[in-house]
Design a protein around this motif. Structure first.
Motif, short mmCIF file in Angstrom:
data_model
loop_
_atom_site.label_atom_id
_atom_site.label_comp_id
_atom_site.label_asym_id
_atom_site.label_seq_id
_atom_site.Cartn_x
_atom_site.Cartn_y
_atom_site.Cartn_z
N LYS A 60 -23.02 31.38 15.02
CA LYS A 60 -21.45 30.99 14.65
C LYS A 60 -20.85 32.03 15.20
O LYS A 60 -19.77 31.90 16.13
N ALA A 61 -21.53 33.61 15.05
CA ALA A 61 -20.60 34.58 15.55
C ALA A 61 -20.19 34.56 16.37
O ALA A 61 -19.12 34.55 17.31
N LYS A 62 -21.50 34.44 17.46
CA LYS A 62 -21.06 33.94 19.40
C LYS A 62 -20.42 32.98 19.73
O LYS A 62 -20.54 32.92 21.01
N GLY A 63 -20.53 31.79 18.93
CA GLY A 63 -20.15 30.68 19.11
C GLY A 63 -21.19 30.17 20.35
O GLY A 63 -20.77 28.52 21.78
N VAL A 64 -22.14 30.02 20.25
CA VAL A 64 -23.19 29.65 20.87
C VAL A 64 -24.46 28.15 19.76
O VAL A 64 -24.35 29.07 18.92
N PRO A 65 -25.30 28.08 20.29
CA PRO A 65 -26.00 26.76 19.48
C PRO A 65 -27.50 27.89 19.24
O PRO A 65 -27.43 28.96 19.69
N LEU A 66 -27.88 27.03 18.11
CA LEU A 66 -28.77 27.69 17.55
C LEU A 66 -30.60 27.34 17.50
O LEU A 66 -30.92 26.12 17.54
N PHE A 67 -31.71 27.88 18.68
CA PHE A 67 -32.54 27.51 18.93
C PHE A 67 -33.37 27.86 17.74
O PHE A 67 -33.67 29.34 17.26
N LYS A 118 -26.01 20.72 12.15
CA LYS A 118 -25.79 19.63 12.47
C LYS A 118 -27.19 19.87 13.61
O LYS A 118 -26.59 20.12 15.26
N ALA A 119 -28.77 19.44 13.45
CA ALA A 119 -29.15 18.93 14.36
C ALA A 119 -29.12 18.46 15.76
O ALA A 119 -28.65 16.97 15.42
N LEU A 120 -28.83 19.13 16.52
CA LEU A 120 -28.66 18.33 17.72
C LEU A 120 -29.59 17.72 18.48
O LEU A 120 -29.38 16.86 19.38
N LEU A 121 -30.34 18.03 18.54
CA LEU A 121 -31.56 18.24 18.93
C LEU A 121 -32.95 18.40 18.36
O LEU A 121 -33.22 19.71 17.42
N ARG A 122 -33.93 17.80 18.42
CA ARG A 122 -35.58 17.84 17.78
C ARG A 122 -36.43 17.13 18.84
O ARG A 122 -36.24 15.96 19.13
N PHE A 150 -39.26 22.05 18.02
CA PHE A 150 -37.93 22.41 18.80
C PHE A 150 -36.62 22.40 18.01
O PHE A 150 -36.44 20.66 18.81
N PHE A 151 -35.42 22.71 17.70
CA PHE A 151 -34.48 22.12 17.12
C PHE A 151 -33.82 22.69 17.54
O PHE A 151 -33.66 23.95 17.99
N ILE A 152 -32.63 21.98 18.06
CA ILE A 152 -31.25 22.53 18.37
C ILE A 152 -30.00 22.53 17.60
O ILE A 152 -29.84 21.19 17.59
N ILE A 153 -29.17 23.72 16.55
CA ILE A 153 -28.63 23.52 15.71
C ILE A 153 -26.99 23.79 16.19
O ILE A 153 -27.17 24.42 17.16
N ASP A 154 -26.17 22.59 15.94
CA ASP A 154 -24.64 22.65 16.39
C ASP A 154 -24.95 24.12 14.52
O ASP A 154 -24.06 23.58 13.71
N PRO A 155 -24.05 25.24 15.34
CA PRO A 155 -24.04 26.43 13.80
C PRO A 155 -22.76 26.02 12.87
O PRO A 155 -22.59 26.45 12.11
N ARG A 156 -21.81 25.39 13.80
CA ARG A 156 -20.88 24.62 12.90
C ARG A 156 -20.70 23.77 12.19
O ARG A 156 -19.74 23.47 10.91
#
Length: 452
Positions: free
Chosen positions: A49-56, A123-127, A114-120
């Protein structure tokens, strides 16, 4: 490679489920170029959230051979270093009870996932479940970033929608979107192989086994010779093996996809990790077993174990070598030569003294070879190291050893211990059906003891 049908630490009495336990394992992520945070979702989410990037997120488990292959052979690749700032990186050992809250929010059915999650929005954008090469991971990174930023159109947008729906555990809806993506995409669409893999996984999750196998047969000829093709063959054949007996299409679909699996294993070699190639041998054994072809299954198993022994001999370190232990055990058991895998597992226990897997597997192999005292001793060593829900599988093997010893009191005590322990675990890490199976087995044992 995705192994959807078989849990590789099998007990003859307690079926493996999506519940496992924790154990120390080498932190190979720490040796790699990506700055993974270990087992701290709250911290990783806050940083994203602080960096404004997704979470892998890499969800893994110590018993999972493909997880360990990814950690030993792929995530250590220095080519990944240039991606370090694209995401916040999190590794979660799903055997740790402290990670149960993540599993409640993002259930894991296959390992690794593997998940890519939108921290905002959390929400899982990709699984994505299964193995990947470095280039495949890089494509996943691109797809996850595109979904995070928005703006995709056409087939790419449908792929992103399918990924998101699968991440939300809506496999039927995901399959519909991914089918549309394949239908609308141009013939040379660069994401075709990945989209097909994801579609077949979604169809499997939705129990659309016949459509899944049919889609694999229809679409695989359009996929270039690559790991995408290998994974697609494995997923398609796995679906075909799940089709109920008596279904008219079942035999023809199995036959067609077995042929594709053999084609993928044949020269010229596809660039893939040895664990991925091993997964194809595994599913071919399952296919021959399903066809009641014992000789055919053993023929594949003979090729398989020879391949695994060669790869293990080339492994650069003990952690990399142990990737092959569970498959070596399974191939040896298929050949009815359990003793063939024992020296390798004894070496793994010497090299990795904190890992519960080698003694747990040795307990099974010793039991199969009649070495019941050695089996109990190995099981004791595994129980001293294992924690969490995987303890149930180790206790299941212990109960089977007592059955072989004709020790009803030992069986009863072990089952009572397993049931009591299961009831202390988080609901996301042990299923009600598993507890029910333990209780039914104990009840049957008591009934038999009280019968006149």
């Amino acid at each position: 490679m995705r192994s959807l049908l078989v849990c590789l630490l099998l007990s003859g009495s307690i079926a493996c489920t999506a519940t496992h336990a924790n154990a120390p394992a080498a932190d190979t992520h720490a040796e790699g170029p990506l700055p993974f945070i270990a087992d701290d979702y709250a911290r990783a989410l806050a940083e994203a959230k602080a960096k404004g990037v997704p979470l892998f997120v890499d969800t893994w488990a110590p018993w999972c051979h493909t997880c360990r292959s990814m950690r030993a052979y792929v995530f250590t690749d220095k080519a990944l270093a240039k991606h370090a700032d694209r995401f916040v990186w999190l590794e979660l050992n799903t055997d740790l009870t402290g990670n149960a809250p993540f599993q409640e929010k993002y259930p894991v059915e296959f390992w690794p996932t593997f998940f890519i999650i939108d921290p905002r929005q959390e929400k899982a954008l990709l699984r994505f479940a299964g193995s990947a090469t470095v280039p495949q991971l890089e494509r996943l990174f691109e797809d996850g970033e595109l979904a995070y930023k928005g703006g995709a159109t056409g087939a790419d947008a449908l792929l992103a929608r399918g990924d998101a729906l699968y991440g939300e555990r809506k496999p039927a809806e995901a399959a519909e979107a991914l089918s549309l993506a394949l239908a609308e995409a141009p013939a040379d669409w660069s994401r075709r192989g990945r989209a097909l893999e994801s579609l077949l996984m979604a169809q499997y999750g939705a129990k659309q086994h016949v459509p899944c196998a049919q889609k694999a047969v229809a679409e695989l000829p359009k996929v270039p010779r690559s790991l995408h093709l290998a994974n697609g063959v494995l997923n398609g054949l796995t679906c075909a093996l799940a089709i109920p007996e008596g279904t008219p299409e079942a035999a023809d679909l199995r036959h067609a996809l077995e042929a594709k699996a053999r084609e993928v294993l044949a020269p010229p070699a596809i660039a893939m990790e040895a664990d991925d190639r091993s997964g194809l041998y595994e599913v071919l054994v399952q296919a021959r077993t399903k066809a009641n072809d014992t000789a055919g299954a053993q023929g594949v198993a003979s090729e398989w174990i020879t391949f695994l022994e060669g790869e293990a001999a080339k492994a650069p370190n003990p952690e990399a070598r142990t990737v092959f232990d569970s498959h070596r055990m399974l191939a040896a058991m298929t050949l009815k030569q359990p003793e063939r895998a024992i020296p390798a597992l004894e070496q793994s226990e010497r090299d990795l003294p904190q890992d519960y897997n080698p003694p747990a597997r040795l307990a099974m192999l010793y039991s199969l070879t009649g070495r019941l005292d050695d089996a109990l001793a190995a099981n004791d060593r595994a129980l001293a190291r294992v924690q969490g829900a995987r303890r149930l599988s180790v206790l299941g093997v212990r109960a089977d050893i007592y059955v072989a010893r004709k020790d009803d009191a030992g069986v009863r005590k072990t089952l009572e211990e397993a049931i009591a322990f299961a009831k202390t675990l988080p609901a996301s890490q042990v299923s009600a059906s598993r507890v029910d199976a333990l209780e039914k087995r104990l009840a049957a044992l008591k009934a038999a003891a009280s019968a006149p």
